[in-house]
Design a protein around this motif. Sequence first.
Motif, PDB file in Angstrom:
ATOM      1  N   LEU A  80      17.803  20.841  -3.667  1.00 21.30           N
ATOM      2  CA  LEU A  80      18.820  21.889  -3.750  1.00 21.30           C
ATOM      3  C   LEU A  80      18.315  23.102  -4.542  1.00 21.30           C
ATOM      4  CD1 LEU A  80      22.011  19.704  -4.347  1.00 21.30           C
ATOM      5  CD2 LEU A  80      21.319  20.862  -2.239  1.00 21.30           C
ATOM      6  N   LEU A  81      17.604  22.838  -5.644  1.00 19.97           N
ATOM      7  CA  LEU A  81      17.058  23.945  -6.431  1.00 19.97           C
ATOM      8  C   LEU A  81      16.029  24.737  -5.627  1.00 19.97           C
ATOM      9  CD1 LEU A  81      16.644  22.287  -9.936  1.00 19.97           C
ATOM     10  CD2 LEU A  81      18.245  24.092  -9.305  1.00 19.97           C
ATOM     11  N   GLN A  83      15.920  25.021  -2.366  1.00 23.43           N
ATOM     12  CA  GLN A  83      16.645  25.776  -1.343  1.00 23.43           C
ATOM     13  C   GLN A  83      17.265  27.035  -1.940  1.00 23.43           C
ATOM     14  OE1 GLN A  83      19.363  22.856   0.206  1.00 23.43           O
ATOM     15  NE2 GLN A  83      17.912  22.079   1.704  1.00 23.43           N
ATOM     16  N   ASP A  84      17.839  26.916  -3.148  1.00 24.44           N
ATOM     17  CA  ASP A  84      18.399  28.088  -3.813  1.00 24.44           C
ATOM     18  C   ASP A  84      17.307  29.112  -4.119  1.00 24.44           C
ATOM     19  OD1 ASP A  84      20.890  26.948  -3.728  1.00 24.44           O
ATOM     20  OD2 ASP A  84      20.912  26.308  -5.840  1.00 24.44           O
ATOM     21  N   LYS A  85      16.165  28.650  -4.605  1.00 23.38           N
ATOM     22  CA  LYS A  85      15.045  29.548  -4.924  1.00 23.38           C
ATOM     23  C   LYS A  85      14.540  30.235  -3.656  1.00 23.38           C
ATOM     24  CE  LYS A  85      11.968  31.021  -7.892  1.00 23.38           C
ATOM     25  NZ  LYS A  85      12.299  31.825  -9.026  1.00 23.38           N
ATOM     26  N   ALA A  87      16.278  30.854  -0.930  1.00 18.12           N
ATOM     27  CA  ALA A  87      17.281  31.832  -0.521  1.00 18.12           C
ATOM     28  C   ALA A  87      17.169  33.098  -1.374  1.00 18.12           C
ATOM     29  CB  ALA A  87      18.677  31.234  -0.643  1.00 18.12           C
ATOM     30  N   LEU A  88      16.927  32.933  -2.671  1.00 18.51           N
ATOM     31  CA  LEU A  88      16.761  34.084  -3.565  1.00 18.51           C
ATOM     32  C   LEU A  88      15.531  34.900  -3.167  1.00 18.51           C
ATOM     33  CD1 LEU A  88      17.669  35.566  -6.155  1.00 18.51           C
ATOM     34  CD2 LEU A  88      16.166  34.032  -7.417  1.00 18.51           C
TER      35      LEU A  88
END
Length: 130
Positions: A80-81, A83-85, A87-88
């Motif tokens: 999840l981390l 994926q967030d990174k 996306a950023l």
Amino acid sequence: MKWLLNLLAPWKSELFAMVGVLAVCGIGATIIGWMHIQRQNDQIAVKDGRITALVEANKEWAAHSARQDRLRDLEQRNTLLLQDKLALIEGQNVAASAQLKELETSNAEVRRLMAQRLPADLRKLLEQQR
């Protein structure tokens, strides 16, 4: 009591033989019963040892399973981390791409303007400032 002894006298030896046989059978049955109990105790001890080994193995398996669950949970959090990174980073790339397009457009306009000749009045004003 004497009358009982007189009555049993003809069968005295048979009675003693029967009592002896019963005594021997009783002793034999007692020994067989004792041996059977000892064998059952040995079987119980062996089964108790197996149960103890299985309990230890089960504890180790439970600890291993708990570690695996924690690792899966950490892996899920890491995913999840990441994926967030990602996306950023993609958002930053889109913003940088838009800024680059804007700079290219601005640069093209500057080149177009630089290619044009300056009007005469603007040229005079520039020469006066020098």
